[in-house]
Design a protein around this motif. Sequence first.
Motif, PDB file in Angstrom:
ATOM      1  N   ASP A  78      -2.971   7.077   0.666  1.00 35.88           N
ATOM      2  CA  ASP A  78      -4.249   7.326   1.325  1.00 35.88           C
ATOM      3  C   ASP A  78      -5.253   6.190   1.199  1.00 35.88           C
ATOM      4  O   ASP A  78      -6.212   6.132   1.971  1.00 35.88           O
ATOM      5  CB  ASP A  78      -4.884   8.606   0.761  1.00 35.88           C
ATOM      6  CG  ASP A  78      -3.983   9.813   0.954  1.00 35.88           C
ATOM      7  OD1 ASP A  78      -3.223   9.826   1.934  1.00 35.88           O
ATOM      8  OD2 ASP A  78      -4.035  10.729   0.116  1.00 35.88           O
ATOM      9  N   ILE A  79      -5.065   5.314   0.221  1.00 42.55           N
ATOM     10  CA  ILE A  79      -6.033   4.239   0.017  1.00 42.55           C
ATOM     11  C   ILE A  79      -5.419   2.858   0.245  1.00 42.55           C
ATOM     12  O   ILE A  79      -5.934   2.063   1.018  1.00 42.55           O
ATOM     13  CB  ILE A  79      -6.649   4.329  -1.401  1.00 42.55           C
ATOM     14  CG1 ILE A  79      -7.438   5.636  -1.520  1.00 42.55           C
ATOM     15  CG2 ILE A  79      -7.538   3.133  -1.701  1.00 42.55           C
ATOM     16  CD1 ILE A  79      -7.938   5.942  -2.911  1.00 42.55           C
ATOM     17  N   ILE A  80      -4.300   2.588  -0.421  1.00 43.75           N
ATOM     18  CA  ILE A  80      -3.741   1.233  -0.386  1.00 43.75           C
ATOM     19  C   ILE A  80      -2.955   0.967   0.890  1.00 43.75           C
ATOM     20  O   ILE A  80      -3.128  -0.087   1.528  1.00 43.75           O
ATOM     21  CB  ILE A  80      -2.883   0.978  -1.641  1.00 43.75           C
ATOM     22  CG1 ILE A  80      -3.791   1.030  -2.886  1.00 43.75           C
ATOM     23  CG2 ILE A  80      -2.175  -0.364  -1.559  1.00 43.75           C
ATOM     24  CD1 ILE A  80      -3.069   0.972  -4.198  1.00 43.75           C
ATOM     25  N   MET A  81      -2.076   1.887   1.300  1.00 40.02           N
ATOM     26  CA  MET A  81      -1.239   1.633   2.482  1.00 40.02           C
ATOM     27  C   MET A  81      -2.048   1.452   3.771  1.00 40.02           C
ATOM     28  O   MET A  81      -1.685   0.594   4.587  1.00 40.02           O
ATOM     29  CB  MET A  81      -0.197   2.736   2.647  1.00 40.02           C
ATOM     30  CG  MET A  81       0.922   2.661   1.620  1.00 40.02           C
ATOM     31  SD  MET A  81       1.741   1.058   1.543  1.00 40.02           S
ATOM     32  CE  MET A  81       2.902   1.231   2.881  1.00 40.02           C
ATOM     33  N   PRO A  82      -3.145   2.189   3.996  1.00 39.53           N
ATOM     34  CA  PRO A  82      -3.931   1.894   5.198  1.00 39.53           C
ATOM     35  C   PRO A  82      -4.491   0.466   5.207  1.00 39.53           C
ATOM     36  O   PRO A  82      -4.538  -0.183   6.255  1.00 39.53           O
ATOM     37  CB  PRO A  82      -5.061   2.933   5.151  1.00 39.53           C
ATOM     38  CG  PRO A  82      -4.488   4.069   4.397  1.00 39.53           C
ATOM     39  CD  PRO A  82      -3.616   3.432   3.354  1.00 39.53           C
ATOM     40  N   GLY A  89      -1.543  -6.017  10.621  1.00 41.64           N
ATOM     41  CA  GLY A  89      -1.724  -5.809  12.056  1.00 41.64           C
ATOM     42  C   GLY A  89      -1.185  -4.482  12.541  1.00 41.64           C
ATOM     43  O   GLY A  89      -0.842  -4.334  13.707  1.00 41.64           O
ATOM     44  N   GLY A  90      -1.077  -3.514  11.655  1.00 42.15           N
ATOM     45  CA  GLY A  90      -0.616  -2.190  12.044  1.00 42.15           C
ATOM     46  C   GLY A  90       0.875  -2.089  12.299  1.00 42.15           C
ATOM     47  O   GLY A  90       1.329  -1.173  12.968  1.00 42.15           O
ATOM     48  N   ILE A  91       1.637  -3.019  11.761  1.00 42.26           N
ATOM     49  CA  ILE A  91       3.086  -2.988  11.956  1.00 42.26           C
ATOM     50  C   ILE A  91       3.662  -1.756  11.268  1.00 42.26           C
ATOM     51  O   ILE A  91       3.380  -1.487  10.108  1.00 42.26           O
ATOM     52  CB  ILE A  91       3.759  -4.255  11.383  1.00 42.26           C
ATOM     53  CG1 ILE A  91       3.287  -5.491  12.135  1.00 42.26           C
ATOM     54  CG2 ILE A  91       5.274  -4.147  11.442  1.00 42.26           C
ATOM     55  CD1 ILE A  91       3.774  -6.797  11.532  1.00 42.26           C
TER      56      ILE A  91
END
Length: 115
Positions: free
Chosen positions: A37-41, A48-50
């Motif tokens: 919820d915090i690091i992966m976003p 670049g949203g890959i």
Amino acid sequence: MMSEFKEFAMKGSVMDLAIGVVIGGAFQKIVDSMVGDIIMPVVGLLTGGIDFTNRFLTVGGGTFATLEEAKKAGAPTVAYGLFLNQVLTFLIVAFTLFLVIKGVNRMRRNEPAKG
């Protein structure tokens, strides 16, 4: 036999282990939330949203838009994107635990000496 079992189960080390397992399970949920919820976003924003989950190769030919389609069709796949996600998640969890343990150790060093 029952008295031996009671003696074994009530040893301090067994109770400590049981408490550690329960706390570890609860702590895992906190770490999972921090990573997911915090690091992966943030990592997604930096890359670049890959989305690596749909990065795969089909073995033996065939073209599929998604990994799910390939698996439904029974095509043999090398899902390297899922593997990369797991490696990245492991590294983030390991680093997060390192930071938490480092903080706990720092607090322990600052405790006044008993005596």
